[in-house]
Write a protein that holds these residues in place. Structure first.
Motif, short mmCIF file in Angstrom:
data_model
loop_
_atom_site.label_atom_id
_atom_site.label_comp_id
_atom_site.label_asym_id
_atom_site.label_seq_id
_atom_site.Cartn_x
_atom_site.Cartn_y
_atom_site.Cartn_z
N HIS A 1 -0.66 7.43 4.43
CA HIS A 1 -1.78 6.78 3.72
C HIS A 1 -1.87 5.30 4.12
O HIS A 1 -2.95 4.79 4.42
N SER B 1 -3.13 4.87 7.66
CA SER B 1 -4.56 5.16 7.71
C SER B 1 -5.38 3.99 7.16
O SER B 1 -6.41 3.62 7.73
N GLU B 2 -4.92 3.43 6.05
CA GLU B 2 -5.61 2.29 5.45
C GLU B 2 -5.62 1.09 6.39
O GLU B 2 -6.62 0.40 6.52
N LYS C 1 1.36 3.70 -3.39
CA LYS C 1 0.98 5.11 -3.23
C LYS C 1 2.17 6.02 -3.55
O LYS C 1 2.01 7.05 -4.22
N GLY D 1 -7.56 2.33 10.04
CA GLY D 1 -8.94 2.84 9.99
C GLY D 1 -9.19 3.87 11.08
O GLY D 1 -8.40 4.80 11.27
N THR E 1 0.84 -1.20 0.00
CA THR E 1 0.00 0.00 0.00
C THR E 1 0.87 1.25 0.00
O THR E 1 0.65 2.19 -0.77
#
Length: 186
Positions: A139, A142-143, A52, A146, A48
């Motif tokens: 990012h 955060s993914e 990104k 949550g 991830t």
């Protein structure tokens, strides 16, 4: 995220080697607690983060010639070797985890981070590039977390990443370790 002011490296009279100058006990605990959650799936976190990074900072793909495919015009393609990228991403996330697990030992942590900075010089990574990874890490965190990724938790991770970057920059500015050797002998 983008509006948060950067924490500068402590260099002018500050103690660059002391993590407790950067993070409070509460922030350290938030980092450790959330790392315990994220480390359960390092492949997903790493992929991830790096996907990104390649999306938002495509010029940095040049630093990964074994992962990013070139076309016949010797131009970077969008396609990446996801298996190889995932292996690299897991290695980076394991390094981050080692840092989190060494937060109580600033001397050890600093020596590891300086060494990592020194090796990144050989890969043509410049100190100013380090800050460009934060939005992708943010990012990914955060993914993975949550609702558990609160503003307070994000700030703790941002400050830790700044600390890591500062220590890596020290290594990048002294890739042969000469300044560190001189400091130890005086």
């Amino acid at each position: 995220m983008g509006n948060t002011p950067a924490v500068s490296c402590l260099t002018d009279g500050g103690d660059v080697g002391s993590l407790n100058k950067y993070l409070t006990a509460r922030q350290l605990q938030l980092v450790q607690d959330t790392w315990d959650v994220m480390k359960q799936d390092l492949p997903a976190l790493g992929l991830t983060v790096f996907l990104k990074l390649f999306q938002t900072e495509p010029d940095l793909k040049r630093l990964f010639p074994k992962i990013v495919q070139m076309n016949e015009k010797n131009e970077l393609e969008w396609e990446v070797d996801k298996d190889m990228l995932q292996r690299h991403a897991v290695t980076v996330m394991e390094g981050l985890g080692a840092a989190v697990e060494s937060l109580e030992d600033s001397d050890f942590l600093n020596s590891v981070l300086v060494s990592i900075g020194q090796t990144h010089v050989k890969r043509n990574v410049k100190p100013q590039m380090l800050r460009r990874l934060w939005p992708s890490l943010n990012h990914g965190f955060s993914e993975m977390l949550g609702e558990q990724y609160t503003k307070e938790t994000m700030e703790a991770w941002r400050r830790l990443y700044n600390y890591i970057s500062c220590q890596m920059k020290r290594g990048m500015q002294d890739p042969e370790g000469k300044l560190l050797d001189d400091a130890e002998t005086t």
